[in-house]
Design a protein around this motif. Structure first.
Motif, PDB file in Angstrom:
ATOM      1  N   ILE A 120     -21.114  62.056  42.300  1.00  0.00           N
ATOM      2  CA  ILE A 120     -21.554  63.423  42.614  1.00  0.00           C
ATOM      3  C   ILE A 120     -20.977  63.867  43.950  1.00  0.00           C
ATOM      4  N   ILE A 121     -21.047  63.004  44.942  1.00  0.00           N
ATOM      5  CA  ILE A 121     -20.496  63.338  46.260  1.00  0.00           C
ATOM      6  C   ILE A 121     -18.997  63.591  46.154  1.00  0.00           C
ATOM      7  N   GLN A 122     -18.284  62.736  45.428  1.00  0.00           N
ATOM      8  CA  GLN A 122     -16.844  62.901  45.268  1.00  0.00           C
ATOM      9  C   GLN A 122     -16.521  64.224  44.575  1.00  0.00           C
ATOM     10  N   ALA A 123     -17.323  64.598  43.587  1.00  0.00           N
ATOM     11  CA  ALA A 123     -17.117  65.876  42.900  1.00  0.00           C
ATOM     12  C   ALA A 123     -17.320  67.048  43.862  1.00  0.00           C
ATOM     13  N   GLN A 124     -18.303  66.933  44.748  1.00  0.00           N
ATOM     14  CA  GLN A 124     -18.537  67.993  45.737  1.00  0.00           C
ATOM     15  C   GLN A 124     -17.347  68.123  46.682  1.00  0.00           C
ATOM     16  N   VAL A 125     -16.808  66.996  47.118  1.00  0.00           N
ATOM     17  CA  VAL A 125     -15.634  67.015  47.999  1.00  0.00           C
ATOM     18  C   VAL A 125     -14.472  67.685  47.273  1.00  0.00           C
ATOM     19  N   ASN A 126     -14.257  67.309  46.015  1.00  0.00           N
ATOM     20  CA  ASN A 126     -13.165  67.904  45.231  1.00  0.00           C
ATOM     21  C   ASN A 126     -13.369  69.404  45.052  1.00  0.00           C
ATOM     22  N   ASN A 127     -14.623  69.827  44.838  1.00  0.00           N
ATOM     23  CA  ASN A 127     -14.912  71.257  44.686  1.00  0.00           C
ATOM     24  C   ASN A 127     -14.606  72.033  45.956  1.00  0.00           C
ATOM     25  N   ILE A 128     -14.921  71.456  47.094  1.00  0.00           N
ATOM     26  CA  ILE A 128     -14.629  72.137  48.365  1.00  0.00           C
ATOM     27  C   ILE A 128     -13.136  72.388  48.467  1.00  0.00           C
ATOM     28  N   VAL A 129     -12.350  71.375  48.158  1.00  0.00           N
ATOM     29  CA  VAL A 129     -10.896  71.517  48.267  1.00  0.00           C
ATOM     30  C   VAL A 129     -10.381  72.533  47.252  1.00  0.00           C
ATOM     31  N   GLU A 130     -10.832  72.435  46.011  1.00  0.00           N
ATOM     32  CA  GLU A 130     -10.347  73.320  44.948  1.00  0.00           C
ATOM     33  C   GLU A 130     -10.783  74.772  45.149  1.00  0.00           C
ATOM     34  N   LEU A 131     -12.053  74.983  45.438  1.00  0.00           N
ATOM     35  CA  LEU A 131     -12.580  76.340  45.513  1.00  0.00           C
ATOM     36  C   LEU A 131     -12.205  77.069  46.797  1.00  0.00           C
ATOM     37  N   SER A 132     -12.015  76.327  47.860  1.00  0.00           N
ATOM     38  CA  SER A 132     -11.739  76.966  49.142  1.00  0.00           C
ATOM     39  C   SER A 132     -10.253  77.202  49.362  1.00  0.00           C
ATOM     40  N   GLY A 133      -9.422  76.499  48.618  1.00  0.00           N
ATOM     41  CA  GLY A 133      -7.986  76.616  48.841  1.00  0.00           C
ATOM     42  C   GLY A 133      -7.537  75.875  50.084  1.00  0.00           C
ATOM     43  N   LEU A 134      -8.424  75.035  50.610  1.00  0.00           N
ATOM     44  CA  LEU A 134      -8.061  74.261  51.799  1.00  0.00           C
ATOM     45  C   LEU A 134      -7.054  73.185  51.425  1.00  0.00           C
ATOM     46  N   ARG A 151     -16.546  75.628  58.585  1.00  0.00           N
ATOM     47  CA  ARG A 151     -17.789  75.163  57.954  1.00  0.00           C
ATOM     48  C   ARG A 151     -17.486  74.271  56.755  1.00  0.00           C
ATOM     49  N   LEU A 152     -16.529  74.695  55.942  1.00  0.00           N
ATOM     50  CA  LEU A 152     -16.158  73.898  54.775  1.00  0.00           C
ATOM     51  C   LEU A 152     -15.568  72.550  55.192  1.00  0.00           C
ATOM     52  N   ALA A 153     -14.747  72.578  56.222  1.00  0.00           N
ATOM     53  CA  ALA A 153     -14.150  71.330  56.706  1.00  0.00           C
ATOM     54  C   ALA A 153     -15.231  70.392  57.245  1.00  0.00           C
ATOM     55  N   MET A 154     -16.193  70.948  57.978  1.00  0.00           N
ATOM     56  CA  MET A 154     -17.278  70.126  58.523  1.00  0.00           C
ATOM     57  C   MET A 154     -18.150  69.568  57.400  1.00  0.00           C
ATOM     58  N   TYR A 155     -18.423  70.400  56.391  1.00  0.00           N
ATOM     59  CA  TYR A 155     -19.218  69.941  55.249  1.00  0.00           C
ATOM     60  C   TYR A 155     -18.484  68.825  54.511  1.00  0.00           C
ATOM     61  N   ARG A 156     -17.182  68.984  54.368  1.00  0.00           N
ATOM     62  CA  ARG A 156     -16.372  67.942  53.717  1.00  0.00           C
ATOM     63  C   ARG A 156     -16.456  66.629  54.492  1.00  0.00           C
ATOM     64  N   ILE A 157     -16.378  66.709  55.811  1.00  0.00           N
ATOM     65  CA  ILE A 157     -16.477  65.503  56.641  1.00  0.00           C
ATOM     66  C   ILE A 157     -17.848  64.850  56.473  1.00  0.00           C
ATOM     67  N   GLU A 158     -18.909  65.658  56.453  1.00  0.00           N
ATOM     68  CA  GLU A 158     -20.265  65.121  56.240  1.00  0.00           C
ATOM     69  C   GLU A 158     -20.359  64.407  54.896  1.00  0.00           C
ATOM     70  N   LEU A 159     -19.788  65.036  53.868  1.00  0.00           N
ATOM     71  CA  LEU A 159     -19.813  64.420  52.540  1.00  0.00           C
ATOM     72  C   LEU A 159     -19.026  63.115  52.508  1.00  0.00           C
ATOM     73  N   LEU A 160     -17.888  63.104  53.173  1.00  0.00           N
ATOM     74  CA  LEU A 160     -17.084  61.872  53.208  1.00  0.00           C
ATOM     75  C   LEU A 160     -17.818  60.751  53.943  1.00  0.00           C
ATOM     76  N   ASN A 161     -18.541  61.107  55.003  1.00  0.00           N
ATOM     77  CA  ASN A 161     -19.352  60.111  55.705  1.00  0.00           C
ATOM     78  C   ASN A 161     -20.477  59.593  54.806  1.00  0.00           C
ATOM     79  N   GLU A 162     -21.108  60.512  54.073  1.00  0.00           N
ATOM     80  CA  GLU A 162     -22.168  60.126  53.137  1.00  0.00           C
ATOM     81  C   GLU A 162     -21.605  59.223  52.038  1.00  0.00           C
TER      82      GLU A 162
END
Length: 138
Positions: free
Chosen positions: A19-33, A50-61
């Motif tokens: 689930i966490i990995q899917a969220q990280v992938n969604n951030i990248v796909e949906l944001s165009g980052l 904000r998206l980059a910080m959220y991605r970092i939090e998810l990667l830490n989790e």
């Protein structure tokens, strides 16, 4: 803790990691980052930040969950290896560590599904006894 709950912790943590990995992938796909080069959008970077910080939090989790999964797997494997009987060990390992379905386990071990269920039930009783014995020692 009951045997099933104890053994299922590996499956539960694995699912949380997916689930966490899917969220990280969604951030990248949906944001165009694109984290390989400088972001295309430099004006109004607060959303990007904000998206980059959220991605970092998810990667830490995710990393925390991976460590938790490693510990849980080691503990569960140790418990499974204490079981007596080849089929008990193999059924439990395939089910709770390899996360295989019943039909696949039966096919791999050349057993009927009903026999796999019987072996599993006996192994669950053994694990319950082991967990009770372990809790008495603490």
């Amino acid at each position: 803790m009951e045997a099933i709950e104890y053994l299922e912790q590996v499956r539960r943590i694995d699912a949380q990691m997916r689930i966490i990995q899917a969220q990280v992938n969604n951030i990248v796909e949906l944001s165009g980052l694109n984290y390989d080069k400088i972001p295309a959008q430099t004006i109004g970077g607060s959303k990007t930040e904000r998206l980059a910080m959220y991605r970092i939090e998810l990667l830490n989790e995710y990393e925390d969950k991976r460590n938790e999964l490693t510990s849980a797997r080691l503990e569960v494997v140790s418990t499974i290896l204490e079981l007596k009987g080849r089929y008990k060990v193999e059924v439990m390992y395939k089910r709770y560590i390899e996360l295989k379905r019943w039909r696949k386990i039966a096919r791999e071990l050349h057993l009927s599904e009903s026999m796999v269920f019987k072996v599993h039930s006996a192994a669950i009783e053994d694990v319950n006894r082991m967990l009770k014995d372990y809790s008495k020692l603490q």
